[in-house]
Design a protein around this motif. Structure first.
Motif, short mmCIF file in Angstrom:
data_model
loop_
_atom_site.label_atom_id
_atom_site.label_comp_id
_atom_site.label_asym_id
_atom_site.label_seq_id
_atom_site.Cartn_x
_atom_site.Cartn_y
_atom_site.Cartn_z
N ILE A 1 -6.48 34.34 7.16
CA ILE A 1 -5.19 34.63 7.79
C ILE A 1 -4.82 36.10 7.55
N THR A 2 -4.22 36.72 8.54
CA THR A 2 -3.76 38.09 8.40
C THR A 2 -2.61 38.16 7.39
N PRO A 3 -2.70 39.01 6.37
CA PRO A 3 -1.62 39.09 5.37
C PRO A 3 -0.32 39.59 6.00
N GLN B 1 -1.66 44.01 11.64
CA GLN B 1 -1.11 42.70 12.00
C GLN B 1 -1.33 42.41 13.48
N TYR C 1 -6.25 35.36 2.57
CA TYR C 1 -5.56 36.37 3.38
C TYR C 1 -6.50 37.55 3.57
N HIS C 2 -6.94 37.72 4.81
CA HIS C 2 -8.01 38.68 5.12
C HIS C 2 -7.42 39.89 5.85
N HIS C 3 -7.50 41.04 5.22
CA HIS C 3 -6.95 42.26 5.81
C HIS C 3 -7.72 42.64 7.08
#
Length: 334
Positions: free
Chosen positions: A113-115, A123, A204-206
């Motif tokens: 998931i996008t942090p 984002q 949480y994957h940047h």
């Protein structure tokens, strides 16, 4: 499972970064405690890492080669692959471990998931990846979805039983990216075993920022997927992968059909407007004018970039790079 299996967490990285420290902080907060961490940087970091972290410098090699070195050194029953820019939630290990008591299940993957604290443009990249118009049936990689079996999953958040991993020979080192696609196919097709998607095994994957970083990543994925259509059709010869190429060709050359029969100009215009309306509808879920523009343009540019580079991979004679044989690197079956 009782007793709980030991999990070796492998993190391939070029060097120590703030994102890597964030990932290690996330690991330290895990509710599941039977684990070790193996860091695989290019050169020694000079840090005295606390237990249970081990550092194994690998030299300047690609991620697949780093992971194969880690596989050889791992002491766990399960090996978890985590990117150095991905931070797990506290129950990440616990959510995945239970599946390995199910007969035939040797792999578990979870969403990246996008942090929420990523920069705005990063984002927007995550929101484009999570769009159904971009990821389609693979959207579960970017947002939690239902539990399911999968035959292709990225190694940024992937657990594999150590014995099955070594039986599969580790990762091939002549493809990057795409080595995880080939590996998963070995597990499912060659060994006849299962990989399960668990929506709560979250990291949480940047993301890379718009537009250049995002589109470079799309380009690389597309070219390898196009090439894999010929090499590994079981998981790559799917209609969804061809659709962006059909769109790109249609947008660039479709108007020419009007010279053959004029009503086709009208059909072309209606088709383009319908496509743009669908993209705009998808982007409007952002409920923010600035976000709407970035998501709208990001979807269009992602489609066109993927479509062009997919065709380039499809018609390439060879791609990837040449490296050492993965079976030797992993110490797997010959």
């Amino acid at each position: 499972p009782d007793p709980p299996p030991r999990i070796s967490i492998l993190i391939a990285c070029p060097a120590e970064t703030p994102y890597l420290r964030q990932a290690l902080d996330g690991i330290a907060r895990q509710s599941y405690r039977a684990y070790e961490v193996i860091l695989l940087p290019d050169a020694p970091t000079g840090r005295a890492w606390p237990d249970p972290v081990r550092e194994i410098p690998t030299g300047r090699v690609r991620p697949a080669e780093k992971r194969n070195i880690g596989i050889r050194e791992a002491r766990g029953d399960i090996i978890a692959f985590l990117d150095d820019d991905a931070c797990p939630v506290p129950d990440w290990l616990e959510r995945a471990a239970g599946y390995f008591s199910i007969p035939g299940v040797v792999g578990v993957g979870g969403p990246g998931i996008t942090p929420p604290d990523d920069p705005f443009l990063a984002q927007m990249s995550g929101q484009v990846f999570a769009s159904r118009l971009v990821s389609g049936g693979a959207r579960h990689r970017y947002e939690p979805d239902r539990v399911r079996e999968v035959d292709d999953f990225p190694s940024c958040n992937l657990f594999v039983a150590a014995d099955a991993l070594r039986r599969a020979g580790g990762f091939r080192t002549d493809y990057w990216p795409g080595e995880d696609t080939v590996f998963c196919l070995k597990i499912v097709r060659d060994l006849g075993l299962k990989i399960v998607y668990e929506p709560d095994a979250i990291v949480y994957h940047h993301r890379r920022e718009f537009y250049s970083g995002h589109l470079r990543q799309i380009r690389s994925y597309a070219m390898h997927r196009g090439f894999f259509v010929k090499k590994f059709p079981e998981t790559s010869r799917k209609p969804a992968y061809f659709m962006p190429s059909a769109l790109a060709v249609g947008l660039v050359f479709g108007w020419m059909a009007g010279f053959i029969w004029k009503p086709l100009w009208f059909a072309y215009a209606v088709t383009v407007l319908f496509y743009l309306a669908a993209v705009l509808f998808s982007a409007c879920f952002s409920f923010n004018p600035r976000r709407i523009w970035y998501v709208f343009s990001g979807i269009v540019f992602s489609h066109l970039t993927y479509g062009v580079w997919f065709l380039r991979g499809l018609f390439s004679r060879n791609i990837g790079y040449h490296g050492q044989d993965s079976r030797k690197m992993a110490g797997g079956a010959q």
